[in-house]
Write an enzyme that holds these catalytic residues in place. Structure first.
Site, PDB file in Angstrom:
ATOM      1  N   GLY A   1      -0.055  55.226 -77.918  1.00 36.34           N
ATOM      2  CA  GLY A   1      -0.060  55.958 -76.649  1.00 36.34           C
ATOM      3  C   GLY A   1      -1.378  55.662 -75.977  1.00 36.34           C
ATOM      4  O   GLY A   1      -1.729  54.505 -75.769  1.00 36.34           O
ATOM      5  N   GLU A   2      -2.134  56.687 -75.691  1.00 31.36           N
ATOM      6  CA  GLU A   2      -3.434  56.515 -75.044  1.00 31.36           C
ATOM      7  C   GLU A   2      -4.487  57.187 -75.926  1.00 31.36           C
ATOM      8  O   GLU A   2      -4.528  58.418 -76.019  1.00 31.36           O
ATOM      9  CB  GLU A   2      -3.356  57.155 -73.655  1.00 31.36           C
ATOM     10  CG  GLU A   2      -4.343  56.634 -72.668  1.00 31.36           C
ATOM     11  CD  GLU A   2      -4.405  55.108 -72.599  1.00 31.36           C
ATOM     12  OE1 GLU A   2      -3.366  54.459 -72.391  1.00 31.36           O
ATOM     13  OE2 GLU A   2      -5.524  54.574 -72.773  1.00 31.36           O
ATOM     14  N   SER A   3      -5.316  56.380 -76.557  1.00 36.24           N
ATOM     15  CA  SER A   3      -6.231  56.934 -77.563  1.00 36.24           C
ATOM     16  C   SER A   3      -7.237  57.930 -76.972  1.00 36.24           C
ATOM     17  O   SER A   3      -7.618  58.891 -77.636  1.00 36.24           O
ATOM     18  CB  SER A   3      -6.963  55.810 -78.288  1.00 36.24           C
ATOM     19  OG  SER A   3      -7.572  54.938 -77.378  1.00 36.24           O
TER      20      SER A   3
ATOM     21  N   CYS B   1      -1.121  51.368 -83.218  1.00 36.23           N
ATOM     22  CA  CYS B   1      -1.653  51.045 -81.892  1.00 36.23           C
ATOM     23  C   CYS B   1      -2.763  52.016 -81.490  1.00 36.23           C
ATOM     24  O   CYS B   1      -3.816  52.000 -82.104  1.00 36.23           O
ATOM     25  CB  CYS B   1      -0.545  50.928 -80.860  1.00 36.23           C
ATOM     26  SG  CYS B   1      -1.073  49.919 -79.460  1.00 36.23           S
TER      27      CYS B   1
ATOM     28  N   ARG C   1     -10.465  48.094 -78.088  1.00 38.35           N
ATOM     29  CA  ARG C   1      -9.292  48.504 -77.313  1.00 38.35           C
ATOM     30  C   ARG C   1      -8.860  47.391 -76.354  1.00 38.35           C
ATOM     31  O   ARG C   1      -9.685  46.626 -75.877  1.00 38.35           O
ATOM     32  CB  ARG C   1      -9.600  49.762 -76.497  1.00 38.35           C
ATOM     33  CG  ARG C   1      -9.967  50.967 -77.343  1.00 38.35           C
ATOM     34  CD  ARG C   1     -10.214  52.177 -76.462  1.00 38.35           C
ATOM     35  NE  ARG C   1      -9.026  52.533 -75.711  1.00 38.35           N
ATOM     36  CZ  ARG C   1      -9.055  53.144 -74.535  1.00 38.35           C
ATOM     37  NH1 ARG C   1     -10.201  53.444 -73.961  1.00 38.35           N
ATOM     38  NH2 ARG C   1      -7.934  53.412 -73.913  1.00 38.35           N
TER      39      ARG C   1
ATOM     40  N   ILE D   1       1.811  46.278 -77.492  1.00 35.21           N
ATOM     41  CA  ILE D   1       1.718  46.811 -76.133  1.00 35.21           C
ATOM     42  C   ILE D   1       0.271  47.224 -75.867  1.00 35.21           C
ATOM     43  O   ILE D   1      -0.212  48.193 -76.432  1.00 35.21           O
ATOM     44  CB  ILE D   1       2.657  48.023 -75.939  1.00 35.21           C
ATOM     45  CG1 ILE D   1       4.106  47.636 -76.269  1.00 35.21           C
ATOM     46  CG2 ILE D   1       2.558  48.549 -74.508  1.00 35.21           C
ATOM     47  CD1 ILE D   1       5.068  48.816 -76.334  1.00 35.21           C
ATOM     48  N   ARG D   2      -0.402  46.491 -75.028  1.00 31.24           N
ATOM     49  CA  ARG D   2      -1.829  46.741 -74.758  1.00 31.24           C
ATOM     50  C   ARG D   2      -2.573  47.021 -76.065  1.00 31.24           C
ATOM     51  O   ARG D   2      -3.270  48.023 -76.229  1.00 31.24           O
ATOM     52  CB  ARG D   2      -2.003  47.901 -73.779  1.00 31.24           C
ATOM     53  CG  ARG D   2      -1.501  47.555 -72.374  1.00 31.24           C
ATOM     54  CD  ARG D   2      -1.574  48.741 -71.443  1.00 31.24           C
ATOM     55  NE  ARG D   2      -2.929  49.233 -71.370  1.00 31.24           N
ATOM     56  CZ  ARG D   2      -3.257  50.529 -71.472  1.00 31.24           C
ATOM     57  NH1 ARG D   2      -2.344  51.448 -71.670  1.00 31.24           N
ATOM     58  NH2 ARG D   2      -4.498  50.893 -71.372  1.00 31.24           N
TER      59      ARG D   2
ATOM     60  N   HIS E   1       3.783  48.265 -82.870  1.00 33.65           N
ATOM     61  CA  HIS E   1       4.634  49.460 -82.743  1.00 33.65           C
ATOM     62  C   HIS E   1       5.859  49.410 -83.659  1.00 33.65           C
ATOM     63  O   HIS E   1       6.929  48.991 -83.217  1.00 33.65           O
ATOM     64  CB  HIS E   1       5.105  49.597 -81.289  1.00 33.65           C
ATOM     65  CG  HIS E   1       4.044  50.049 -80.353  1.00 33.65           C
ATOM     66  ND1 HIS E   1       3.892  51.363 -79.964  1.00 33.65           N
ATOM     67  CD2 HIS E   1       3.057  49.362 -79.746  1.00 33.65           C
ATOM     68  CE1 HIS E   1       2.864  51.479 -79.148  1.00 33.65           C
ATOM     69  NE2 HIS E   1       2.332  50.264 -78.993  1.00 33.65           N
TER      70      HIS E   1
ATOM     71  N   GLU F   1       7.753  51.714 -84.554  1.00 39.41           N
ATOM     72  CA  GLU F   1       8.777  52.686 -84.155  1.00 39.41           C
ATOM     73  C   GLU F   1       9.734  52.114 -83.116  1.00 39.41           C
ATOM     74  O   GLU F   1      10.739  52.732 -82.791  1.00 39.41           O
ATOM     75  CB  GLU F   1       8.105  53.972 -83.618  1.00 39.41           C
ATOM     76  CG  GLU F   1       7.504  53.885 -82.209  1.00 39.41           C
ATOM     77  CD  GLU F   1       6.182  53.104 -82.128  1.00 39.41           C
ATOM     78  OE1 GLU F   1       5.765  52.499 -83.142  1.00 39.41           O
ATOM     79  OE2 GLU F   1       5.587  53.085 -81.034  1.00 39.41           O
TER      80      GLU F   1
HETATM   81  N1  GLN Z   1      -4.375  50.621 -74.893  1.00 40.88           N
HETATM   82  C1  GLN Z   1      -4.110  51.870 -75.555  1.00 40.88           C
HETATM   83  C2  GLN Z   1      -5.398  52.576 -75.962  1.00 40.88           C
HETATM   84  O1  GLN Z   1      -6.415  51.993 -75.893  1.00 40.88           O
HETATM   85  C3  GLN Z   1      -3.232  51.651 -76.776  1.00 40.88           C
HETATM   86  C4  GLN Z   1      -1.893  51.134 -76.347  1.00 40.88           C
HETATM   87  C5  GLN Z   1      -0.757  51.610 -77.190  1.00 40.88           C
HETATM   88  O2  GLN Z   1      -0.882  52.493 -78.037  1.00 40.88           O
HETATM   89  N2  GLN Z   1       0.386  51.032 -76.951  1.00 40.88           N
HETATM   90  O3  GLN Z   1      -5.365  53.693 -76.343  1.00 40.88           O
END
Ligand code: GLN
Length: 191
Positions: free
Chosen positions: A51-53, A84, A112, A139-140, A175, A177
């Site tokens: 998600g978004e750390s 992630c 990141r 994903i990113r 990921h 999941e």
């Molecule tokens: N770019 C996100 C972060 O730095 C991580 C991306 C993800 O969990 N898919 O938190």
């Protein structure tokens, strides 16, 4: 009981996958969403989703889950898998970013969004120790730049580290999941 940290990100996907994996691999453990400290009671394995750390860490510190997880993990009462954004939270050292307060469970340096903008998201076959060939979704994704101390590398893409383990803690930058392949959960149950 398996907990899925339910603050932000791929929570429901991990919840469903963990339930299926628990059945498929015969450990028959229940899965519970963990939002507050009281939800941690009886949890012996915890999944930290992607998600978004920055968001996950901020809320976790604020509501007291951060201290509780660090405490249980340090007493060896908890196995933890971070995926992630979750993997970023597992690292002792986050490079170039002091906004994220990580749990510091694995001797690794992580960066990141390291795969660059043009490759924000991609899929690839990777080789994972204990699993073999595995179809991974990035994903990113962050990148594990260094794994030292008791940290062990479990997977790489070309020469880049994408999955590690240290005792009862596991971190992967992709990921699990999002595909039907549950073997990463099996490795998690084996910690
Ligand atoms: N770019 C996100 C972060 O730095 C991580 C991306 C993800 O969990 N898919 O938190």
């Amino acid at each position: 009981m398996i907990g899925v940290l339910a603050i932000q990100g791929d929570v429901s996907e991990h919840y469903e996958a963990a339930k299926r994996a628990s059945k498929e691999y015969g450990i028959d453990e229940e899965v519970r969403l963990v939002r507050r400290p009281k939800d941690m009671e009886g949890i012996t394995r915890l999944i930290i989703p992607g998600g978004e750390s920055t968001t996950i860490s901020r809320i976790m510190v604020k509501n007291g889950l951060y201290d509780l997880i660090v405490d249980k993990a340090s007493k060896n009462e908890l196995a933890v898998m971070g995926t992630c954004a979750g993997s970023i939270l597992m690292a002792k050292n986050i490079l170039d970013d002091d906004r994220v307060k990580s749990l510091g469970l694995i001797d690794m340096d992580i960066r990141r969004n390291a795969f660059g903008r043009q490759k924000d998201s991609f899929e690839a076959y990777v080789e994972i120790e204990g699993i073999g060939k595995y179809h991974a979704v990035f994903i990113r994704a962050p990148l594990i730049e260094r794994c030292h101390g008791d940290c062990r590398v479990l997977g790489k893409i070309e020469d880049r580290i994408i999955m590690v383990r240290q005792g009862r803690f596991m971190a992967l930058v992709f990921h699990p999941e999002l595909t039907d392949d549950l073997r990463i959960y099996r490795e998690f149950f084996n910690l």
